[in-house]
Design an enzyme around this catalytic site. Structure first.
Site, short mmCIF file in Angstrom:
data_model
loop_
_atom_site.label_atom_id
_atom_site.label_comp_id
_atom_site.label_asym_id
_atom_site.label_seq_id
_atom_site.Cartn_x
_atom_site.Cartn_y
_atom_site.Cartn_z
CG MET A 93 -2.00 -1.15 1.07
SD MET A 93 -2.88 -1.18 -0.53
CE MET A 93 -4.14 -2.42 -0.23
CG ASN A 110 0.02 -3.18 -7.96
OD1 ASN A 110 0.08 -3.83 -6.91
ND2 ASN A 110 -0.86 -2.20 -8.13
CG HIS A 112 -6.04 -1.77 -8.90
ND1 HIS A 112 -5.74 -1.06 -7.76
CD2 HIS A 112 -7.23 -1.29 -9.35
CE1 HIS A 112 -6.71 -0.18 -7.53
NE2 HIS A 112 -7.61 -0.29 -8.48
CB SER A 139 -6.01 -4.50 -13.66
OG SER A 139 -7.31 -4.08 -14.04
CG ASP A 148 -3.43 1.67 -8.79
OD1 ASP A 148 -2.59 0.82 -8.49
OD2 ASP A 148 -4.26 2.12 -7.97
C1 GAR Z 1 -5.74 -7.28 -2.93
O1 GAR Z 1 -7.11 -7.33 -3.21
C2 GAR Z 1 -5.03 -6.34 -3.89
O2 GAR Z 1 -5.58 -6.37 -5.17
C3 GAR Z 1 -5.27 -5.01 -3.22
O3 GAR Z 1 -5.10 -5.27 -1.85
C4 GAR Z 1 -5.51 -6.59 -1.57
C5 GAR Z 1 -4.43 -7.27 -0.76
O4 GAR Z 1 -4.83 -8.52 -0.30
N1 GAR Z 1 -4.38 -4.01 -3.71
C6 GAR Z 1 -4.73 -2.73 -3.85
O5 GAR Z 1 -5.81 -2.28 -3.53
C7 GAR Z 1 -3.63 -1.86 -4.41
N2 GAR Z 1 -4.14 -0.57 -4.71
P1 GAR Z 1 -3.77 -9.58 0.19
O6 GAR Z 1 -2.86 -8.91 1.22
O7 GAR Z 1 -4.61 -10.66 0.84
O8 GAR Z 1 -3.02 -10.09 -1.00
#
Ligand code: GAR
Length: 203
Positions: A93, A110, A112, A139, A148
């Site tokens: 993040m 990455n 998203h 994505s 992003d």
């Molecule tokens: C995931 O859904 C990912 O796509 C999102 O955070 C989550 C992390 O989950 N990423 C974003 O929103 C980036 N802007 P995880 O820690 O269980 O993999």
């Protein structure tokens, strides 16, 4: 085995994607070595997952550094020690700085939880639901300085039903993430991706 690339995962939270990646590496669905997991949060469950899988891990607290560049330099130092060839962001993040990105041209991925360029940022699932779109998705893209916004490697749609809540939609999206991210990572690891401007082709 010798030609396999080394990669690192950066994660800030739960590490669901990290777990899918660990599993895919184990099953040789990703033909690369996962050498290191880095988190900017000491309490990230992703670090526990790394430890359980016997993968080296480190947490680096951004507050211990005067600015983004100094923090990035520390991360890069670890990458150098582990001979990292490419980098995978999995629920990371924080934005990466220019220098960092320059070190890994078309070598940082990455994931998203929306169909970019819609719903950029850290609240994509809730925002898609609140906006009322009937289809959202996932994505996988290359990382550039602007959030992003890099060239898109892969997308998959996820329909939103009238019964969906943020929780149920997140579950659907995560299921898709855990399926497509390992695939995209394997393509990068096997040098299957060719980038022409914003377009990414599979060789
Ligand atoms: C995931 O859904 C990912 O796509 C999102 O955070 C989550 C992390 O989950 N990423 C974003 O929103 C980036 N802007 P995880 O820690 O269980 O993999």
């Amino acid at each position: 085995m010798g030609a396999f690339m080394n990669f690192a995962v950066l994660a800030s939270g739960h590490g669901g994607n990290l777990q899918a990646i660990i599993n895919a590496v184990k099953k040789k669905k990703i033909k690369a070595h996962l050498k290191l997991v880095v988190s900017d949060r000491a309490d990230a469950y992703a670090l526990v997952r790394a430890r359980k899988a016997n993968i080296s891990s480190v947490s680096i607290n951004p507050q211990d550094f005067p600015d983004r560049e100094a923090f990035d330099r520390k991360v890069l130092e670890h990458f150098k020690n582990f001979d990292i060839d490419f980098v995978v962001l999995a629920g990371y993040m924080r934005l990466l700085g220019r220098r960092f990105i320059k070190q890994y041209p078309h070598k940082i991925l990455n994931i998203h939880p929306a169909l970019l360029p819609a719903f950029k940022g850290v609240r994509a699932i809730r925002e898609a639901l609140a906006y009322g779109v009937k289809v959202t998705g996932v994505s996988v893209h290359f990382v550039v300085e602007e959030m992003d916004s890099g060239a898109i490697i892969m997308q998959q749609a996820v329909p939103i039903s009238s019964r969906d809540t943020a929780k149920s939609l997140a579950t659907k999206i995560h299921r898709v993430e855990h399926k497509i991210y390992p695939q995209a990572i394997d393509w990068l690891a096997r040098r299957k991706l060719r980038v022409v401007g914003r377009r990414v082709f599979l060789r």
